[in-house]
Scaffold this motif. Sequence first.
Motif, short mmCIF file in Angstrom:
data_model
loop_
_atom_site.label_atom_id
_atom_site.label_comp_id
_atom_site.label_asym_id
_atom_site.label_seq_id
_atom_site.Cartn_x
_atom_site.Cartn_y
_atom_site.Cartn_z
N VAL A 233 0.89 -1.01 -0.16
CA VAL A 233 0.10 0.04 -0.06
C VAL A 233 1.04 1.36 -0.01
O VAL A 233 2.03 1.16 0.34
N GLN A 235 2.60 4.49 1.14
CA GLN A 235 2.94 5.21 2.37
C GLN A 235 1.99 6.39 2.54
O GLN A 235 1.99 7.32 1.61
N GLN A 527 1.51 -3.48 5.02
CA GLN A 527 0.82 -3.08 6.08
C GLN A 527 1.09 -3.75 7.19
O GLN A 527 1.66 -5.06 7.26
#
Length: 676
Positions: A233, A235, A527
């Motif tokens: 994902v 940042q 994550q």
Amino acid sequence: SDEKKRATKELFSALKDPSVVIMSNWLKIRGSLKSWTKLWCALKPGVLLIYKTPKTDHWVGTILLSACKLIERPSKKDGFCFKLYHPLDKSIWAVKGPKGENVGSITQPLPSNYLIFRAASESDGRCWMDALELALSCSSLYKLTAKAGKEGDISMSSDSNLSVHFSVFVRLNDTVLLGNHHMEHDGFSDKSEREAHDDWDTTANENGGRLTEESDMDQSDELSPGPQATAYVEQSTEEMAEAGEASQVETVSEENKGLIWSLLKQLRPGMDLSKVVLPTFILEPRSFLDKLSDYYYHADLLSQAALEESAYGRIKQVLRWYLSGFYKKPKGLKKPYNPILGETFRCCWLHPQTNSCTFYIAEQVSHHPPISAFYVCNRKDGFSISGSILAKSKFYGNSLSAILDGKARLLFLSRDEEYVITMPYAHCKGILYGTMTLELGGKVTIECEKTKCFTELEFKLKPFLGGPCSVNQISGKIFVGEELLATVDGHWDSEVFIHEKRSGQQETLWNPSPEIRSGRLKRQVVQIDQQGEFESERLWQHVTSAIMDRDQLRATQEKFVLEEAQRREARERGDKPWIPRLFHHDSVSSEWTYRHMDARPWDPEHCLVQFEKDGVIQTHEKSLRQHNGLSYSHSWASQQKVNLELQHSLIYQVKDIALIEASITSIQKTQQDIQR
């Protein structure tokens, strides 16, 4: 007949007229993450243009219909679904936008070889299906005229490796995997639309001979049971101080001064600080393994360097990339966490221009002495970097220096060209008296033995009587063989100039302007709930939380828990050597090497995509079958079949060219009726 010739002439004229729009309206488009986004779609002969709004000033992408087939997707939910796809699983996207855009507006990650649409109602969907079949016919006719020597202005591409410019896809066994690049859900998206469709009924075809799809979870949509890539994902936050001395100065509170004095009583000039426990108020809330990744936010400069034809052009571009790694710094005098033995960190950067990805893997391979090994790779763009850093700190009374002893080796894969790079040291002064200030100092080199290119740089410490302009100064030279080709000077956290000796010209080599900073590559991370126990963010999460809450007592306690566990494991291990998971030590070269290193040049004929899973960077390649000692692709036969079908389709469309003109009028009238 004359009527058919007139229809043919008008149709070919329409194909060349960019103002002709067969149909335009809102459609919901399904992305790789099974989410739907409402986008404006404009259908023209041969192409489907996708925008964020009807103003058409935010282009998302262009689908080349010449490469597509159309299929209906019956849905139990509201609306009407259909799918455009490439029969050979190749890209359906154009290289550039209608105004020459290289990168589309980022909405959500979209697949490279198909796209699923949802119209608001069945009547809208049927209208779109009719219009698309017409546009597909026009596209085939356009290709036919191009073969006859006529020119058009619709940009086509036969490169099977093209894909959407704003996302990177991982294809595994006809599957599209994506490093989880979050979409921005607008007001048109809801929970029900973000869910995957239910399985379709496998009913008989009731749609006038059109093909229908039996299942929503086909191979092109769902992950195959093969190897799975890590989900990344973007940042969310990061700290970045401004250029200049102000961001490198720390004002110590009276409470913390007492901690420093108690610490200094344990020290002697020249003492190694690697075994000294430092107070948490000077810690930057991230690991040193994480900090080492700061050099790759501009890895696209290395992608460009790999394409440079001249050796001098390559080392100049490598130097530009090297300088790009220093301007990102925390505010004040901060030191990252000393990594725990066995700690790992991984991240990546998406390259929109090349549809590739740069992966970064780091591991703490030794505690005494503290050694951090790292590996960076982007095979598609043709480069990799490996190295290890021994972090040593020395105390000198009123100052201390953090020395990064080690080398990085940059390799351009297709050229078999290696550049050996060294690092400056960090110097902190004003510990006992004066203002605590952090600077970079020392001489560094970038050297390529094969091309005889050599760069030397000096990071200069601020003189005792120096002013603000003397902070963060840098100077250097670039040689090819014995010949001095250029000199370099400036400030490593702002603008750096290069002076060409042959031409006498001066130009900016590097300048981290606000535009450059905002346009740099976006770092993708894992994550925290998907990280392993010894991955940096998860390992240090309680220390980080305490520091962010300004609770120094809790931060010290949490830090002690980690360090005490490390000491206990060392006692239990005894004389048994520690074996790192991702790196191994070469006894001949005395260097640490990534266990899964792949230095082969990228082969677009066989390499599909590079991905990472559990710290292992690997490449998914096309499977080849052996037959009588000869290697061939199993898709060749199907490709010939498709080509034959296209030829028959073209013949049929030429015969019915007069009907196409009538279809345009019918579709436009239907759309007007729907809008009314």
